[in-house]
Design a protein around this motif. Structure first.
Motif, PDB file in Angstrom:
ATOM      1  N   VAL A  73       0.834  -1.204   0.000  1.00  0.00           N
ATOM      2  CA  VAL A  73       0.000   0.000   0.000  1.00  0.00           C
ATOM      3  C   VAL A  73       0.871   1.257   0.000  1.00  0.00           C
ATOM      4  O   VAL A  73       0.638   2.187  -0.775  1.00  0.00           O
ATOM      5  N   ARG A  74       1.875   1.267   0.850  1.00  0.00           N
ATOM      6  CA  ARG A  74       2.727   2.456   0.934  1.00  0.00           C
ATOM      7  C   ARG A  74       3.497   2.688  -0.360  1.00  0.00           C
ATOM      8  O   ARG A  74       3.602   3.828  -0.837  1.00  0.00           O
ATOM      9  N   SER A  75       4.032   1.617  -0.947  1.00  0.00           N
ATOM     10  CA  SER A  75       4.793   1.751  -2.187  1.00  0.00           C
ATOM     11  C   SER A  75       3.923   2.292  -3.314  1.00  0.00           C
ATOM     12  O   SER A  75       4.317   3.208  -4.049  1.00  0.00           O
ATOM     13  N   ARG A  76       2.723   1.738  -3.430  1.00  0.00           N
ATOM     14  CA  ARG A  76       1.819   2.196  -4.485  1.00  0.00           C
ATOM     15  C   ARG A  76       1.311   3.601  -4.209  1.00  0.00           C
ATOM     16  O   ARG A  76       1.095   4.394  -5.125  1.00  0.00           O
ATOM     17  N   ALA A  77       1.147   3.938  -2.932  1.00  0.00           N
ATOM     18  CA  ALA A  77       0.727   5.292  -2.569  1.00  0.00           C
ATOM     19  C   ALA A  77       1.799   6.312  -2.940  1.00  0.00           C
ATOM     20  O   ALA A  77       1.484   7.423  -3.401  1.00  0.00           O
ATOM     21  N   GLU A  78       3.054   5.960  -2.754  1.00  0.00           N
ATOM     22  CA  GLU A  78       4.154   6.849  -3.155  1.00  0.00           C
ATOM     23  C   GLU A  78       4.094   7.130  -4.650  1.00  0.00           C
ATOM     24  O   GLU A  78       4.300   8.267  -5.092  1.00  0.00           O
TER      25      GLU A  78
END
Length: 202
Positions: A73-78
């Motif tokens: 989630v964090r990687s895709r949010a970045e």
């Protein structure tokens, strides 16, 4: 670590996840505190020492299962944060993506969340740090929107908590008003546009 095996990062993660998912079945049946590393090893059909080749402790198994989707989630949010579009559009895309990840295996994540509460507080803090990093990303996006005039001056931290509470409500509701995506869109529309008739004009 096992000798004679090409321990690339992808290989190591694959092996760790395979062990963790197998262990999770036993933990969900018996409970975290009631499940020993010996029992996990017997269920998987490997030696106890082999588990310690991949995990330093039983706590690490639950942490991996929680951290892996959060890391996605964090990687895709970045990536979404760096895309074109106004802050409202990008926040919406991030939360829609987050919803999609949660819905992929909703029951599994709920069970993990329950067992997470039984971990020692210092172990919980390690995961909470990663969760906070994701919230910080959303906070920065709201701060950018305040700076460029897209949002009125608000407390970005409170705004993030409210946005994530919409996501939690969509997932946890026992009385859905449409599909999860429809409910999320409705909740975000309410936050971004307000409830009062004159809100858009102010």
């Amino acid at each position: 670590m096992p000798k004679g095996i090409p321990l690339t990062d992808d290989f190591l993660l694959e092996k760790r996840l395979a062990i963790a998912h197998a262990a999770a079945e036993l933990i969900f049946q018996q409970g975290y505190n009631e499940t020993s590393v010996n029992q996990i090893a017997r269920k998987i059909g490997i030696g106890k020492s082999t588990i310690y080749d991949y995990f330093s402790s039983k706590d690490e198994i639950i942490l991996l299962l929680l951290d892996e989707p959060l890391g996605e989630v964090r990687s895709r949010a970045e990536e979404i944060k760096a895309e074109a579009g106004n802050p409202t559009e990008r926040l919406t895309r991030i939360l829609e993506m987050h919803l999609d990840v949660l819905l992929r295996d909703k029951a599994f994540i709920f069970k993990l969340s329950f067992e997470f509460q039984r971990l020692p507080l210092d172990v919980q803090a390690r995961h909470e740090g990663k969760r906070q990093a994701y919230q910080d990303l959303l906070t920065r996006l709201i701060e950018d929107g305040i700076k460029d005039g897209s949002f009125r001056p608000v407390d970005p931290g409170i705004a993030v908590k409210i946005l994530l509470s919409v996501l939690s409500s969509v997932i946890l509701t026992a009385r859905p008003n449409g599909t999860p995506l429809e409910m999320l869109k409705g909740g975000l529309d309410l936050i971004f546009k307000g409830l009062e008739q004159g809100a858009l004009a102010n």
